[in-house]
Design a protein around this motif. Structure first.
Motif, PDB file in Angstrom:
ATOM      1  N   LEU A   1       5.963   5.751 -11.049  1.00  0.00           N
ATOM      2  CA  LEU A   1       6.528   4.994  -9.928  1.00  0.00           C
ATOM      3  C   LEU A   1       6.848   5.863  -8.716  1.00  0.00           C
ATOM      4  N   VAL A   2       6.883   7.190  -8.877  1.00  0.00           N
ATOM      5  CA  VAL A   2       7.107   8.047  -7.700  1.00  0.00           C
ATOM      6  C   VAL A   2       5.924   8.004  -6.747  1.00  0.00           C
ATOM      7  N   SER A   3       4.834   7.363  -7.170  1.00  0.00           N
ATOM      8  CA  SER A   3       3.689   7.195  -6.267  1.00  0.00           C
ATOM      9  C   SER A   3       3.888   6.072  -5.257  1.00  0.00           C
ATOM     10  N   LEU A   4       4.917   5.263  -5.447  1.00  0.00           N
ATOM     11  CA  LEU A   4       5.085   4.109  -4.555  1.00  0.00           C
ATOM     12  C   LEU A   4       5.305   4.541  -3.110  1.00  0.00           C
ATOM     13  N   ALA A   5       6.256   5.435  -2.866  1.00  0.00           N
ATOM     14  CA  ALA A   5       6.583   5.824  -1.484  1.00  0.00           C
ATOM     15  C   ALA A   5       5.389   6.438  -0.745  1.00  0.00           C
ATOM     16  N   PRO A   6       4.689   7.421  -1.306  1.00  0.00           N
ATOM     17  CA  PRO A   6       3.547   7.963  -0.565  1.00  0.00           C
ATOM     18  C   PRO A   6       2.421   6.957  -0.372  1.00  0.00           C
ATOM     19  N   THR A   7       2.257   6.030  -1.323  1.00  0.00           N
ATOM     20  CA  THR A   7       1.222   5.004  -1.159  1.00  0.00           C
ATOM     21  C   THR A   7       1.569   4.066  -0.010  1.00  0.00           C
TER      22      THR A   7
ATOM     23  N   THR B   1      -2.179  -0.226 -15.456  1.00  0.00           N
ATOM     24  CA  THR B   1      -1.697  -0.648 -16.770  1.00  0.00           C
ATOM     25  C   THR B   1      -0.763   0.356 -17.430  1.00  0.00           C
ATOM     26  N   GLN B   2      -0.747   1.603 -16.931  1.00  0.00           N
ATOM     27  CA  GLN B   2       0.104   2.641 -17.513  1.00  0.00           C
ATOM     28  C   GLN B   2       0.997   3.231 -16.428  1.00  0.00           C
ATOM     29  N   MET B   3       1.782   2.349 -15.791  1.00  0.00           N
ATOM     30  CA  MET B   3       2.704   2.793 -14.750  1.00  0.00           C
ATOM     31  C   MET B   3       4.045   3.120 -15.409  1.00  0.00           C
ATOM     32  N   GLU B   4       4.443   4.366 -15.264  1.00  0.00           N
ATOM     33  CA  GLU B   4       5.614   4.886 -15.968  1.00  0.00           C
ATOM     34  C   GLU B   4       6.805   4.984 -15.025  1.00  0.00           C
ATOM     35  N   THR B   5       7.968   4.577 -15.503  1.00  0.00           N
ATOM     36  CA  THR B   5       9.180   4.709 -14.710  1.00  0.00           C
ATOM     37  C   THR B   5       9.740   6.126 -14.852  1.00  0.00           C
ATOM     38  N   VAL B   6      10.898   6.378 -14.270  1.00  0.00           N
ATOM     39  CA  VAL B   6      11.496   7.712 -14.295  1.00  0.00           C
ATOM     40  C   VAL B   6      12.652   7.746 -15.293  1.00  0.00           C
ATOM     41  N   TYR B   7      13.154   8.947 -15.513  1.00  0.00           N
ATOM     42  CA  TYR B   7      14.294   9.113 -16.420  1.00  0.00           C
ATOM     43  C   TYR B   7      15.488   9.655 -15.642  1.00  0.00           C
ATOM     44  N   PRO B   8      16.695   9.115 -15.830  1.00  0.00           N
ATOM     45  CA  PRO B   8      17.031   7.969 -16.661  1.00  0.00           C
ATOM     46  C   PRO B   8      16.630   6.660 -15.980  1.00  0.00           C
ATOM     47  N   ALA B   9      16.241   5.692 -16.779  1.00  0.00           N
ATOM     48  CA  ALA B   9      15.720   4.436 -16.230  1.00  0.00           C
ATOM     49  C   ALA B   9      16.859   3.488 -15.889  1.00  0.00           C
ATOM     50  N   ARG B  10      17.641   3.875 -14.902  1.00  0.00           N
ATOM     51  CA  ARG B  10      18.730   3.048 -14.384  1.00  0.00           C
ATOM     52  C   ARG B  10      18.314   2.547 -13.001  1.00  0.00           C
ATOM     53  N   THR B  11      18.810   1.398 -12.611  1.00  0.00           N
ATOM     54  CA  THR B  11      18.294   0.710 -11.425  1.00  0.00           C
ATOM     55  C   THR B  11      18.360   1.561 -10.166  1.00  0.00           C
ATOM     56  N   VAL B  12      19.509   2.137  -9.865  1.00  0.00           N
ATOM     57  CA  VAL B  12      19.647   2.902  -8.619  1.00  0.00           C
ATOM     58  C   VAL B  12      18.770   4.155  -8.666  1.00  0.00           C
ATOM     59  N   VAL B  13      18.675   4.767  -9.835  1.00  0.00           N
ATOM     60  CA  VAL B  13      17.813   5.944  -9.998  1.00  0.00           C
ATOM     61  C   VAL B  13      16.357   5.568  -9.737  1.00  0.00           C
ATOM     62  N   CYS B  14      15.922   4.471 -10.352  1.00  0.00           N
ATOM     63  CA  CYS B  14      14.516   4.074 -10.230  1.00  0.00           C
ATOM     64  C   CYS B  14      14.154   3.689  -8.800  1.00  0.00           C
TER      65      CYS B  14
ATOM     66  N   LEU C   1      -1.946   6.205  -4.505  1.00  0.00           N
ATOM     67  CA  LEU C   1      -2.747   5.417  -5.448  1.00  0.00           C
ATOM     68  C   LEU C   1      -4.065   4.998  -4.787  1.00  0.00           C
ATOM     69  N   VAL C   2      -4.892   5.989  -4.488  1.00  0.00           N
ATOM     70  CA  VAL C   2      -6.139   5.728  -3.764  1.00  0.00           C
ATOM     71  C   VAL C   2      -7.139   4.951  -4.608  1.00  0.00           C
ATOM     72  N   GLU C   3      -6.959   4.951  -5.933  1.00  0.00           N
ATOM     73  CA  GLU C   3      -7.884   4.205  -6.789  1.00  0.00           C
ATOM     74  C   GLU C   3      -7.884   2.719  -6.464  1.00  0.00           C
ATOM     75  N   ALA C   4      -6.756   2.240  -5.902  1.00  0.00           N
ATOM     76  CA  ALA C   4      -6.651   0.817  -5.593  1.00  0.00           C
ATOM     77  C   ALA C   4      -7.279   0.450  -4.252  1.00  0.00           C
ATOM     78  N   LEU C   5      -7.580   1.452  -3.422  1.00  0.00           N
ATOM     79  CA  LEU C   5      -8.033   1.173  -2.062  1.00  0.00           C
ATOM     80  C   LEU C   5      -9.532   0.956  -2.006  1.00  0.00           C
ATOM     81  N   LYS C   6      -9.953   0.018  -1.161  1.00  0.00           N
ATOM     82  CA  LYS C   6     -11.378  -0.180  -0.912  1.00  0.00           C
ATOM     83  C   LYS C   6     -11.933   1.064  -0.236  1.00  0.00           C
TER      84      LYS C   6
ATOM     85  N   MET D   1      11.423   5.511  -6.490  1.00  0.00           N
ATOM     86  CA  MET D   1      10.317   4.733  -5.955  1.00  0.00           C
ATOM     87  C   MET D   1      10.203   4.891  -4.442  1.00  0.00           C
ATOM     88  N   LEU D   2      11.341   4.981  -3.771  1.00  0.00           N
ATOM     89  CA  LEU D   2      11.348   4.946  -2.308  1.00  0.00           C
ATOM     90  C   LEU D   2      11.491   6.324  -1.658  1.00  0.00           C
TER      91      LEU D   2
END
Length: 480
Positions: free
Chosen positions: A446-452, A248-261, A470-475, A265-266
């Motif tokens: 969102l920088v957690s996406l790639a390692p997850t 519920t509190q997933m934060e994007t990066v700065y600056p929040a431009r598409t290519v940057v984000c 994001l191990v909290e999501a894993l069974k 993420m990746l």
């Protein structure tokens, strides 16, 4: 659906020179100044004088390139201009009127009406709403009138003053020093809302050598505001969230431009490290490993299906879609192309960028019904895509991740400086290895996406990945 052509990729890079605020300011000021003096029939001698006094103004151009004056800081941009008026009592009225007229013609009519009509099919009357977005804009684009106009007025006034008077250079140096100190103090002590950078590389769990999922599919709804998603009638996406894990509190990066984000993420890291700082990419490619590089190390395949801008960062790992199509068919066409790519390539990682919501926010605004309708529309297309994956037997051990790259605030660009509506984005995970009905209220990035993704697919983390898995999501059976 057509791929982005070579011409479109080049055109997208050229457009970013005018779209992004930093390069736009000098381009617009220089163009306006040259036009103004060409109307008067400039001589060769006057041209040399114009160039000489441009050189004297360069320090101010550099200062305004370095310092953005984001969000409420833009109000302080008027102080240097007022100081200029108090010291030199000079107002080149006809020049400034030309600049303001050209600016609003470019933003409201060329950009907001002609450009969006030809590219995504908005009405010829879009200017009747677009002018409001220009005046309210909170982001880092050239359409941010509250940032661009005071910069433009001061740069033009300083330059023209030098053309009409004998310039006492030390006085200009003193003025530039004041603008620098003023800008530095404001940005040092008031610019304090950037997300906190994780100071170490991913270390909350060791890399996982045994894949938990056969594939991971990331569905990115570009520019989807979290609060507007909650208001939308999106039963399929909300059912995935209810039966998965919601951050519920997933934060994007700065600056929040598409290519940057997307790059953060990746790669799992921030702009200072991967090198992509805006949609205007001066040097193509990233400076670090991406999740696709990690997958190649273990013989797995991944792709992004997205618009041409992403090629500047991620290169051949992007399957492009043309962004020149009516916005009413954009997400449908992307969904059909996603099916085709998945059928042909059977990817282990597939990241799909849906652009209809973002484009509606840019062209029509986020506080209107059209924006919510686009979210509801993409909900149906994602449902069709996931049902197709089930039919093809590609969902048996697949993890779905649904998110936005950034939210949107008011205005043309609607994102960049992390105004209200931009910072926190929808982000939830669903699949056989994901906890059901779980809600995580702790702040994540969102920088957690790639390692997850790497952890789920049994690949090493990208070289500079900083986000925690994001191990909290894993069974429990998936945690090591």
């Amino acid at each position: 659906m057509k791929k982005a052509s070579k011409f479109e990729k080049i055109a997208a890079r050229c457009w970013n020179l005018l779209n992004e605020g930093k390069p736009f300011t000098p381009i617009f000021v220089i163009g306006t100044m040259v036009l103004f003096h060409l109307f008067d029939g400039i001589t060769w001698e006057e041209g040399e004088k114009l160039f000489y006094h441009f050189l004297l103004t360069i320090p101010l151009f550099v200062l305004y390139y370095v310092y953005d004056y984001p969000l409420f800081l833009r109000n302080y941009l008027w102080i240097p201009y007022v100081m200029f008026l108090m010291i030199w009592s000079f107002v080149p009225t006809s020049l400034l009127l030309l600049a303001v007229s050209l600016y609003f013609f470019f933003t409201v009519f060329f950009w907001g009406t002609l450009y969006y009509h030809l590219r995504i099919g908005t009405t010829w009357l879009n200017f009747t709403r677009f002018w409001k977005l220009v005046l309210k804009n909170s982001d880092s684009t050239s359409g941010n009138a509250q940032e661009q106009l005071p910069k433009v007025l001061l740069l033009l006034s300083t330059w023209e003053y030098g053309m009409q008077h004998d310039v006492y250079v030390p006085s200009f140096i003193a003025f530039y020093a004041f603008v620098f100190i003023w800008s530095f103090i404001l940005h040092r002590y008031l610019f304090d809302w950037k997300p906190k950078v994780i100071g170490h590389y991913t270390n909350n769990v060791p890399p996982n050598n045994k894949p938990l999922s056969d594939r991971v599919i990331v569905l990115v709804i570009d520019g989807m505001r979290k609060d507007r998603f909650e208001q939308a009638n999106a039963p399929f996406l909300k059912s995935l969230r209810a039966n998965g894990t919601d951050f519920t509190q997933m934060e994007t990066v700065y600056p929040a431009r598409t290519v940057v984000c997307f790059t953060s993420m990746l790669t799992g890291t921030y702009p200072f490290e991967h090198g992509i700082r805006s949609n205007m990419v001066w040097k193509l490619g990233i400076r670090v490993e991406s999740i696709f590089d990690s997958l190649r190390k273990v013989g797995k395949k991944g792709k992004v299906l997205g618009i041409a801008h992403l090629v500047d960062s991620l290169g051949n790992d992007v399957e492009t879609v043309t962004a020149v199509m009516h916005n009413d068919v954009a997400d449908r066409n992307i969904m059909e192309r996603a099916k085709q790519i998945m059928a042909e390539q059977d990817l282990h990682l597939f990241v799909v960028q849906f652009i209809g919501t973002d484009q509606t926010g840019h062209s029509r605004g986020v506080h209107y019904d059209e924006y919510v309708q686009k979210i509801e529309e993409v909900d149906r297309f994602i449902q069709q895509f996931v049902e197709w994956l089930h039919e093809q037997g590609k969902m048996d051990n697949t993890t779905l991740i649904v998110c936005a790259d950034h939210g949107q605030a008011d205005g043309i660009g609607g994102h960049g400086h992390l105004d209200e509506g931009e910072r926190y984005v929808p982000f939830f995970m669903y699949g056989p290895m994901i906890e059901k009905g779980k809600r995580i209220d702790e702040k994540h990035s969102l920088v957690s996406l790639a390692p997850t993704i790497a952890y789920l697919l049994g690949a090493p983390y990208p070289s500079h990945s900083r986000g925690p898995v994001l191990v909290e999501a894993l069974k429990k059976e998936g945690k090591r």
